[in-house]
Design an enzyme around this catalytic site. Sequence first.
Site, PDB file in Angstrom:
ATOM      1  N   CYS A   1       0.636  -1.166  -0.017  1.00  0.00           N
ATOM      2  CA  CYS A   1       0.066   0.120   0.003  1.00  0.00           C
ATOM      3  C   CYS A   1       0.956   1.058   0.001  1.00  0.00           C
ATOM      4  O   CYS A   1       1.715   1.290   0.782  1.00  0.00           O
ATOM      5  CB  CYS A   1      -0.777  -0.014   1.222  1.00  0.00           C
TER       6      CYS A   1
ATOM      7  N   HIS B   1      -8.982  -3.918  -1.639  1.00  0.00           N
ATOM      8  CA  HIS B   1      -8.098  -2.989  -0.846  1.00  0.00           C
ATOM      9  C   HIS B   1      -8.490  -1.648  -0.831  1.00  0.00           C
ATOM     10  O   HIS B   1      -8.484  -0.890   0.094  1.00  0.00           O
ATOM     11  CB  HIS B   1      -6.714  -3.272  -1.455  1.00  0.00           C
ATOM     12  N   GLU B   2      -8.782  -1.049  -2.139  1.00  0.00           N
ATOM     13  CA  GLU B   2      -8.954   0.306  -2.361  1.00  0.00           C
ATOM     14  C   GLU B   2     -10.278   0.700  -1.736  1.00  0.00           C
ATOM     15  O   GLU B   2     -10.127   1.755  -1.045  1.00  0.00           O
ATOM     16  CB  GLU B   2      -9.039   0.472  -3.958  1.00  0.00           C
TER      17      GLU B   2
ATOM     18  N   HIS C   1     -10.019   1.523   1.933  1.00  0.00           N
ATOM     19  CA  HIS C   1      -9.508   2.943   2.454  1.00  0.00           C
ATOM     20  C   HIS C   1     -10.592   3.579   2.535  1.00  0.00           C
ATOM     21  O   HIS C   1     -10.625   4.663   3.460  1.00  0.00           O
ATOM     22  CB  HIS C   1      -8.835   3.350   1.328  1.00  0.00           C
TER      23      HIS C   1
HETATM   24 NI    NI Z   1      -3.511   1.000  -0.301  1.00  0.00          NI
END
Ligand code: NI
Length: 183
Positions: free
Chosen positions: A107, A149-150, A153
Amino acid sequence: MAILKIACMGHPVLARRAELVRDPAAPEIRRLVADMLETMVDAGGAGLAAPQVHVPLRVVVFQAPGERTDEGLIAEERFDHSAPLTVLINPEIEILNEEREGGWEGCLSVPGLRGFVERPAHIRYRGFDHEGHPIARTAKGFHARVVQHECDHLDGILYPQRMDDLKKLIFESEARHWVKSNE
Ligand code: NI
């Protein structure tokens, strides 16, 4: 366009829930997306979420390179392993089945580290692009991983919080040693 500063783990913008975008086609969103794309490419990332550039809005960009797999030869293949450069605004993810898959993640907000994360393997996602057009896709493999994953966030979650075994949180610079001793 501009290359934006990337927030690192510990900055509160990465720990909060990002806000819905009222108008995905608004000029200021278009500018944000252009800057995010330039920043992602400059930093060499597979994806970037707006909170990572200190903007608490539900916007992500990503690109999933194709993986070498023989599965593509089998007719069953209605999922994408790879994804074109995608802008996804106000995304929603639906997990399609119980199957989980492990993979190494990195990341831009956790520089220098890699971690092994298990995530649902098959997903469907929806959202809008920066022209306001709806997007709906199914994904598996790296494509499914990068989207999850995105989107994490946007809910204030970084990948180490998804890890079951922190022994598999390592520095990139030690990866070759780690691989050798775990073969
Ligand atoms: Ni990330």
